[in-house]
Design a protein around this motif. Structure first.
Motif, PDB file in Angstrom:
ATOM      1  N   THR A  50       0.842  -1.200   0.000  1.00  0.00           N
ATOM      2  CA  THR A  50       0.000   0.000   0.000  1.00  0.00           C
ATOM      3  C   THR A  50       0.876   1.248   0.000  1.00  0.00           C
ATOM      4  OG1 THR A  50      -1.666  -1.199   1.232  1.00  0.00           O
ATOM      5  CG2 THR A  50      -1.857   1.199   1.246  1.00  0.00           C
ATOM      6  N   ASP A  51       0.495   2.200  -0.832  1.00  0.00           N
ATOM      7  CA  ASP A  51       1.248   3.461  -0.870  1.00  0.00           C
ATOM      8  C   ASP A  51       0.348   4.559  -1.450  1.00  0.00           C
ATOM      9  OD1 ASP A  51       3.318   5.274  -0.672  1.00  0.00           O
ATOM     10  OD2 ASP A  51       4.637   4.304  -2.132  1.00  0.00           O
ATOM     11  N   SER A  52       0.739   5.804  -1.177  1.00  0.00           N
ATOM     12  CA  SER A  52       0.055   6.953  -1.774  1.00  0.00           C
ATOM     13  C   SER A  52       0.582   7.140  -3.183  1.00  0.00           C
ATOM     14  CB  SER A  52       0.403   8.223  -0.996  1.00  0.00           C
ATOM     15  OG  SER A  52       0.170   8.058   0.364  1.00  0.00           O
ATOM     16  N   THR A  53      -0.178   7.892  -4.001  1.00  0.00           N
ATOM     17  CA  THR A  53       0.385   8.302  -5.279  1.00  0.00           C
ATOM     18  C   THR A  53       0.687   9.796  -5.230  1.00  0.00           C
ATOM     19  OG1 THR A  53       0.222   8.173  -7.682  1.00  0.00           O
ATOM     20  CG2 THR A  53      -1.810   8.748  -6.547  1.00  0.00           C
ATOM     21  N   VAL A  54       1.859  10.136  -5.732  1.00  0.00           N
ATOM     22  CA  VAL A  54       2.277  11.533  -5.816  1.00  0.00           C
ATOM     23  C   VAL A  54       2.075  11.968  -7.269  1.00  0.00           C
ATOM     24  CG1 VAL A  54       4.243  13.111  -5.617  1.00  0.00           C
ATOM     25  CG2 VAL A  54       3.992  11.234  -3.998  1.00  0.00           C
ATOM     26  N   VAL A  55       1.268  13.002  -7.462  1.00  0.00           N
ATOM     27  CA  VAL A  55       0.985  13.490  -8.810  1.00  0.00           C
ATOM     28  C   VAL A  55       1.843  14.739  -9.037  1.00  0.00           C
ATOM     29  CG1 VAL A  55      -0.822  14.257 -10.417  1.00  0.00           C
ATOM     30  CG2 VAL A  55      -1.363  12.605  -8.607  1.00  0.00           C
ATOM     31  N   MET A  56       2.592  14.717 -10.157  1.00  0.00           N
ATOM     32  CA  MET A  56       3.507  15.838 -10.430  1.00  0.00           C
ATOM     33  C   MET A  56       3.208  16.409 -11.818  1.00  0.00           C
ATOM     34  SD  MET A  56       7.071  14.176  -8.993  1.00  0.00           S
ATOM     35  CE  MET A  56       7.919  15.689  -8.542  1.00  0.00           C
TER      36      MET A  56
END
Ligand SMILES: CC(C)(COP(=O)(O)OP(=O)(O)OC[C@H]1O[C@@H](n2cnc3c(N)ncnc32)[C@H](O)[C@@H]1OP(=O)(O)O)[C@@H](O)C(=O)NCCC(=O)NCCS
Length: 169
Positions: A149-155
């Motif tokens: 499980t992990d967050s997504t970083v949107v760039m």
């Protein structure tokens, strides 16, 4: 050292793309056949050897993490980079930076005004690389990924239309 960027031929090269992906990404993050068909993918070939691969979706904004239906939205001028990968044995030699630089040139060349990408929050190499090329974080969405499980970083990277500004001067 001869380097070329070659468009993957679909559907013929889908198996090769999937095999390449398996060498780079965790199992849970692998693209299926439908995902590869949705993208336009490019090989980075160095002296005849496939070293890296990237995938784009044109005129798309990444919204899967925040849309109720879990889908992306069309957005004119936005190039979504859905994948960037260098084979492990070639990592750490500057090929990732070369591929990222080519992705940005591709976007400028074809007149895109914005690039967007997303990655695991734990994935510091690509986050650092994106930052180095001017991408900034627009949001972090928790629990986007599983296994683990992990967050997504949107760039995103906003691109100036240099041709237009040059004409305006
Ligand atoms: C991210 C990736 C493309 C970088 O490729 P690479 O060829 O190793 O990168 P480079 O050698 O050009 O290094 C460029 C920059 O990446 C970052 N980087 C690379 N390896 C890193 C590491 N182990 N830790 C932290 N930063 C790292 C650094 O910013 C580095 O710049 P520096 O040399 O000034 O420190 C590669 O690690 C990869 O394919 N990872 C697996 C796939 C993936 O997670 N893709 C991103 C999600 S789509």
């Amino acid at each position: 050292m001869r380097t070329e960027f070659r468009k993957a031929i679909l559907p013929d090269e889908i198996r090769s793309l999937m095999a390449f992906d398996r060498k780079i990404f965790p199992r849970s993050d692998l693209f299926d056949v439908t995902a590869w068909k949705t993208c336009e993918s490019y090989w980075m070939v160095v002296d005849g050897v496939k070293v890296g691969c990237c995938a784009f979706e044109k005129h798309v904004d990444f919204r899967e993490d925040i849309s109720e239906e879990g889908v992306n939205r069309s957005r004119k001028g936005s190039l979504y980079i859905s994948s960037t990968g260098i084979l492990p044995k070639f990592q750490g030699q500057g090929f990732g930076a070369l591929l990222k630089s080519w992705e940005i040139s591709y976007a400028r060349y074809y007149g895109f005004t914005r690039m967007v990408t997303n990655t695991r929050k734990q994935n510091l190499p690509i986050i650092r690389l994106n930052r180095r090329f001017g991408f900034r974080v627009v949001r972090t969405t928790p629990r986007y990924y599983s296994g683990p499980t992990d967050s997504t970083v949107v760039m995103e990277l906003l691109l100036q239309d240099r041709r237009r500004s040059a004409r305006a001067v």
